[in-house]
Write a protein that holds these residues in place. Structure first.
Motif, PDB file in Angstrom:
ATOM      1  N   ARG A 343      48.443 131.456 -34.447  1.00  0.00           N
ATOM      2  CA  ARG A 343      47.923 131.712 -35.792  1.00  0.00           C
ATOM      3  C   ARG A 343      48.490 130.717 -36.798  1.00  0.00           C
ATOM      4  NH1 ARG A 343      43.782 135.431 -37.385  1.00  0.00           N
ATOM      5  NH2 ARG A 343      43.673 137.065 -35.813  1.00  0.00           N
ATOM      6  N   ARG A 344      49.749 130.362 -36.640  1.00  0.00           N
ATOM      7  CA  ARG A 344      50.336 129.382 -37.556  1.00  0.00           C
ATOM      8  C   ARG A 344      49.682 128.011 -37.364  1.00  0.00           C
ATOM      9  NH1 ARG A 344      56.645 129.562 -38.863  1.00  0.00           N
ATOM     10  NH2 ARG A 344      55.841 131.537 -39.681  1.00  0.00           N
ATOM     11  N   ASP A 347      46.266 128.238 -39.023  1.00  0.00           N
ATOM     12  CA  ASP A 347      46.336 128.133 -40.478  1.00  0.00           C
ATOM     13  C   ASP A 347      46.516 126.679 -40.916  1.00  0.00           C
ATOM     14  OD1 ASP A 347      46.064 130.866 -40.700  1.00  0.00           O
ATOM     15  OD2 ASP A 347      48.210 131.254 -40.947  1.00  0.00           O
TER      16      ASP A 347
END
Length: 369
Positions: A343-344, A347
């Motif tokens: 997810r990082r 992003d």
């Protein structure tokens, strides 16, 4: 016409070099996973392994490289074949992108940092780059066109990259070229704990550069992880994420420090267009040369806080050990960590996507005035 003639000469020379190296690359190819009798076995696609035949017998009898210890060097003959393949491919794709199209790279401090890590990162550390995937020739085209020749002629500095085994390793000629071109097989539908990750782990343990397309497939909709080649909608992507978790697992269990750099590019989907309906083959009628392609590099992504939070609750993470000979199953807690790391990365890529598309649109509007 002169440019086309030059490209034709480069192509014939490269074709001759590839002819010399294919048998070597095929003999020393990395292992594939045919344990279930299929090259690929998903709900959408099944390709069974043939029963006998010359090609299959040759495949079984030739020497797969993995698994090996992290410090074991590749054979000299393979390294020579690798140099010929990478130089030939670099000449063709670099010439095509820079002479027959317009290629732009933001050579800012982030690009300078990437180049520094490619050429002289600290010993005992690995580099992972991630990017969107908008055409079947994103790799090697973008990286060989953006890197200086001093990097390209030193094949030890060139990236390793994934390719699904049914595409790059099912036919002997492609398997030979891919093997010599520093391509590693991955099994589509094989899951996060598939055995083919052992060779990737070994390369990371060696401190190599690995490039990953975390979307897991070509996407020409210019929206990260959401496209017509998938049933993943914006709502689904918000729930489960836009990318595969493999990058999260590689970062979490790496035995050496890993630096991860995101990249974003626009324009490759105009050069090589794919059909919008199954079977999603190339649409040569819409593909064109003379297009504009732009590549930007983002800042380093850090994950130490995520790893520390995990270890405070669940204890120290185990590190990759390819000498074990088989893949370990990931626990539920580890999979949660993979998801957070991915997810990082997602992003960061989305932020870079916004920046890249905004600059692309602004430049197009300025050119139209």
């Amino acid at each position: 016409m002169k440019r086309l003639a030059s490209l034709r000469r480069v192509g014939w020379c490269s074709f001759g070099a590839l002819g010399l190296t294919v048998p070597i690359g095929f003999w020393y190819r990395p292992e594939v996973d045919l344990s279930d009798g299929y090259w690929v076995h998903t709900k959408d696609r099944r390709i069974p392994v043939p029963d006998g035949g010359v090609w299959w017998e040759a495949f079984r009898s030739s020497r797969a490289l993995s698994p090996r210890s992290p410090d074991e060097a590749d054979p000299l003959v393979l390294r020579a074949a690798r140099w010929l393949v990478i130089m030939s491919v670099s000449l063709v794709f670099r010439t095509a992108l820079t002479m027959l199209n317009t290629f732009e790279v933001d050579r800012d401090q982030h690009f300078a940092r990437l180049l520094q890590l490619v050429e002289s990162r600290p010993p005992g550390s690995a580099l992972i780059t991630v990017s969107n995937h908008s055409s079947t020739i994103d790799d090697p085209t973008l990286l060989v066109a953006s890197m200086p020749w001093r990097v390209l002629i030193d094949t030890s500095k060139i990236r390793w990259v994934f390719c699904t085994q049914d595409i790059c390793f099912r036919r002997p000629i492609l398997a030979g070229i891919a093997s010599a071109g520093k391509v590693l097989p991955i099994k589509k539908g094989g899951g996060i704990d598939q055995p083919l990750l052992a060779e990737v782990q070994r390369r990371i343990a060696q401190g190599c550069w690995l490039h990953i397309f975390p979307e897991g497939k070509v996407n020409q909709c210019r929206q990260l992880g959401i496209g017509h080649y998938d049933n993943r909608t914006a709502t689904t992507a918000a729930e489960i994420g836009r990318m595969k978790w493999g990058v999260g697992k590689l970062v979490a269990h790496s035995p050496v420090p890993v630096t991860l750099i995101p990249l974003h590019h626009v324009g490759m989907d105009d050069i090589l267009v794919m059909q919008r309906q199954p079977p999603y083959s190339l649409d040569l009628g819409s593909s064109r040369l003379g297009r504009r392609v732009r590549l930007i590099v983002g800042e380093e992504i850090r994950f130490l806080d995520l790893v520390q939070d995990h270890e405070r609750v669940h204890g120290e993470l185990r590190k990759f050990d390819v000498s074990e000979g088989e893949a370990r199953l990931s626990s539920a807690a580890e999979k949660m960590l993979y998801s957070k790391i991915t997810r990082r990365v997602e992003d960061a890529l989305l932020t870079l996507e916004q920046r890249g598309l905004a600059a692309w649109t602004q430049q197009a509007e300025a050119a139209a005035e």
